[in-house]
Design a protein around this motif. Structure first.
Motif, short mmCIF file in Angstrom:
data_model
loop_
_atom_site.label_atom_id
_atom_site.label_comp_id
_atom_site.label_asym_id
_atom_site.label_seq_id
_atom_site.Cartn_x
_atom_site.Cartn_y
_atom_site.Cartn_z
N ARG A 54 48.04 28.25 40.53
CA ARG A 54 49.28 27.46 40.11
C ARG A 54 49.82 26.30 39.31
N ILE A 79 52.52 24.68 37.11
CA ILE A 79 53.54 23.64 37.52
C ILE A 79 54.79 24.54 36.19
N ASP A 88 58.61 22.77 47.27
CA ASP A 88 57.93 21.73 46.08
C ASP A 88 57.93 20.02 46.27
N GLU A 143 58.86 22.03 40.14
CA GLU A 143 59.00 23.72 40.21
C GLU A 143 57.20 24.37 40.56
N VAL A 144 56.67 24.59 41.11
CA VAL A 144 55.60 25.33 41.71
C VAL A 144 55.73 26.36 41.48
N GLN A 193 52.81 29.73 42.79
CA GLN A 193 51.12 29.45 43.08
C GLN A 193 51.85 31.39 43.29
N THR A 253 49.96 30.55 48.82
CA THR A 253 51.00 30.61 50.10
C THR A 253 50.87 31.15 51.19
N GLY A 268 54.83 28.05 51.33
CA GLY A 268 55.24 27.74 49.73
C GLY A 268 57.11 27.86 49.54
N ASP A 269 57.57 28.23 49.13
CA ASP A 269 59.15 28.09 48.69
C ASP A 269 59.85 29.51 48.24
N ASP A 303 57.62 31.46 45.65
CA ASP A 303 56.69 31.79 46.43
C ASP A 303 56.30 33.13 47.69
#
Length: 92
Positions: A4, A6, A65, A70-71, A73, A78, A83-84, A87
């Motif tokens: 991950r 950030i 996130d 803002e992550v 991964q 995920t 996840g977003d 991801d």
């Protein structure tokens, strides 16, 4: 090992792209992603295989996130937690 990152606002766009590209390359070798790939019918036409992969990614689920972060991964994270957009794109 799950990865991950950030990402802070000062990270250049091309650096962000490079990180996402690395996560996508790494995803092709993880056992979890390889196991998911076996669900796809390898004999189906390309457009049907793509639709099957997309359906698998949709099942993982969207998770935003945390506010103000803002992550990025890896695919295993995920699959485990959702996840977003970035991801899910890496997983796809």
């Amino acid at each position: 090992m799950r990865v991950r990152w950030i990402i802070v606002d000062t990270v250049a766009p091309m650096t962000r792209v490079a990180l996402l590209e690395q996560l996508a390359r790494d995803a092709t070798t993880t056992p979890t992603v390889r196991a998911l790939a076996t669900i796809v019918d390898a004999t189906a036409p390309a457009h049907e295989r793509a639709a099957q992969v997309l359906a698998l990614v949709h099942r993982v689920g969207y998770r935003a996130d945390p506010p103000g972060a803002e992550v990025f991964q890896d695919a295993d994270e995920t699959i485990a937690t959702g996840g977003d957009c970035e991801d899910l794109a890496v997983l796809f």
